[in-house]
Write an enzyme that holds these catalytic residues in place. Structure first.
Site, PDB file in Angstrom:
ATOM      1  N   PRO A  35     -10.460  11.791  51.011  1.00  0.00           N
ATOM      2  CG  PRO A  35      -8.122  11.748  51.064  1.00  0.00           C
ATOM      3  CD  PRO A  35      -9.328  11.452  51.871  1.00  0.00           C
ATOM      4  CD  GLU A  59      -0.500   8.664  55.947  1.00  0.00           C
ATOM      5  OE1 GLU A  59      -1.006   8.699  54.812  1.00  0.00           O
ATOM      6  OE2 GLU A  59       0.101   9.633  56.453  1.00  0.00           O
ATOM      7  NE  ARG A  88     -24.334  30.683  51.318  1.00  0.00           N
ATOM      8  CZ  ARG A  88     -24.309  31.968  51.633  1.00  0.00           C
ATOM      9  NH1 ARG A  88     -23.742  32.353  52.756  1.00  0.00           N
ATOM     10  NH2 ARG A  88     -24.840  32.876  50.830  1.00  0.00           N
TER      11      ARG A  88
HETATM   12  N1  SAM Z   1      -3.540   8.561  53.246  1.00  0.00           N
HETATM   13  C1  SAM Z   1      -4.789   9.123  52.831  1.00  0.00           C
HETATM   14  C2  SAM Z   1      -4.857   9.151  51.310  1.00  0.00           C
HETATM   15  O1  SAM Z   1      -3.821   9.258  50.674  1.00  0.00           O
HETATM   16  O2  SAM Z   1      -5.975   9.110  50.752  1.00  0.00           O
HETATM   17  C3  SAM Z   1      -4.937  10.541  53.350  1.00  0.00           C
HETATM   18  C4  SAM Z   1      -5.259  10.608  54.806  1.00  0.00           C
HETATM   19  S1  SAM Z   1      -5.418  12.269  55.384  1.00  0.00           S
HETATM   20  C5  SAM Z   1      -3.769  12.656  55.842  1.00  0.00           C
HETATM   21  C6  SAM Z   1      -6.249  12.114  56.914  1.00  0.00           C
HETATM   22  C7  SAM Z   1      -7.729  12.425  56.893  1.00  0.00           C
HETATM   23  O3  SAM Z   1      -7.933  13.749  56.426  1.00  0.00           O
HETATM   24  C8  SAM Z   1      -8.596  11.571  55.993  1.00  0.00           C
HETATM   25  O4  SAM Z   1      -8.930  10.325  56.604  1.00  0.00           O
HETATM   26  C9  SAM Z   1      -9.806  12.450  55.782  1.00  0.00           C
HETATM   27  O5  SAM Z   1     -10.725  12.346  56.854  1.00  0.00           O
HETATM   28  C10 SAM Z   1      -9.197  13.849  55.789  1.00  0.00           C
HETATM   29  N2  SAM Z   1      -8.981  14.397  54.449  1.00  0.00           N
HETATM   30  C11 SAM Z   1      -7.806  14.588  53.829  1.00  0.00           C
HETATM   31  N3  SAM Z   1      -7.971  15.134  52.630  1.00  0.00           N
HETATM   32  C12 SAM Z   1      -9.294  15.289  52.452  1.00  0.00           C
HETATM   33  C13 SAM Z   1     -10.099  15.787  51.386  1.00  0.00           C
HETATM   34  N4  SAM Z   1      -9.562  16.223  50.257  1.00  0.00           N
HETATM   35  N5  SAM Z   1     -11.430  15.811  51.552  1.00  0.00           N
HETATM   36  C14 SAM Z   1     -12.006  15.361  52.699  1.00  0.00           C
HETATM   37  N6  SAM Z   1     -11.287  14.870  53.741  1.00  0.00           N
HETATM   38  C15 SAM Z   1      -9.954  14.825  53.614  1.00  0.00           C
END
Ligand code: SAM
Length: 247
Positions: free
Chosen positions: A93, A120, A158
């Protein structure tokens, strides 16, 4: 183009890989996708790859050793076949937000390694050691990187020559480089198909006129108007807007 997906949940991709354009691209030998289960690189007899964060706090963190060792092994895997180690994308994220420009950049690479997080997220040393290209699919948090990985792959394929039936269709896509003469990346023009009339809503006359020049002009105008109405942020007024786009 080759994709290596590194994930704790390879089965999530089963349905996706077996359908539609991706399947066609794989069958035609234009795309190859390899799945790698990060748990195989666990040092734990129960295949655990997560642990509690130092300093306390909720949730678990993906450990540095299995992730780094998995990525390094996958990078080396392909060397006997003469493949490059590949461009490492880490779904995160906090990464740069995916857009069509980034998709074009990624589509130009011969090989992408796509690293999916869970829990996390990753131990920070994964980032320090591997220096991945962190990509986000938007300002919200998913449970894991798999859905984000599919979004990246879906957009990239694509642009691989031969994957779409008609090469021109990705050139007309919203946000695409070739969508406008003005240098702005515009939304696509409205499209219609049969019937010509439905509940009083008619297909614009120009589209059935057979006049290709007028149709092209109408589409350029509509692209611009749609962008101005829905996504004015995409328009850079310093860039030249052609007369028929403005009118
Ligand atoms: N604790 C982290 C934070 O607040 O930034 C979020 C971890 S998320 C629950 C788990 C995984 O989901 C991340 O390591 C990433 O690989 C993926 N993920 C979650 N949101 C994402 C996004 N908006 N774009 C890309 N990958 C995402």
């Amino acid at each position: 183009m080759r994709f290596d997906i590194l994930t704790l949940f390879p089965a999530i991709f089963d349905g996706y890989l077996g359908q539609s354009l991706l399947k066609k691209g794989i069958d035609a030998g234009l795309i190859s996708v390899q799945l790698h289960d990060i748990r195989r690189w666990s040092r734990d007899k129960h295949h655990k790859v997560d642990d509690r964060p130092f300093g306390g706090g909720p949730g678990m963190i993906l450990q540095v050793e299995p992730v780094v060792e998995c990525v390094e092994a996958v990078q080396q895997l392909a060397q006997p076949q003469g493949l490059q180690p590949g461009h490492l994308v880490m779904l995160s994220p906090r990464g740069r937000t995916l857009n069509q420009k980034i998709v074009e950049e990624l589509a130009a690479k011969p090989r992408l390694l796509v690293l999916c997080g869970r829990y996390e997220g990753f131990d920070e040393r994964v980032f320090d050691i591997l220096q991945p290209d962190e990509i986000s699919i938007g300002d919200y948090v998913l449970n894991g990187g798999e859905v984000a990985a599919m979004a990246v792959i879906d957009a990239v394929i694509r642009l691989i020559p031969g994957v779409l039936g008609d090469e021109e269709s990705s050139q007309h896509d919203s946000f695409s480089r070739s969508n406008s003469s003005s240098g702005n990346r515009l939304l696509e023009f409205p499209q219609y198909s049969r019937p010509r009339e439905f509940r009083g809503h008619e297909v614009p006359e120009v589209l059935i006129s057979g006049n290709h020049e007028q149709i092209a002009r109408w589409r350029r105008e509509q692209s611009y108007l749609s962008t101005r109405k829905r996504r004015a942020d995409l328009l850079d007024d310093s860039k030249h807007i052609s007369k028929d786009e403005k009118d």
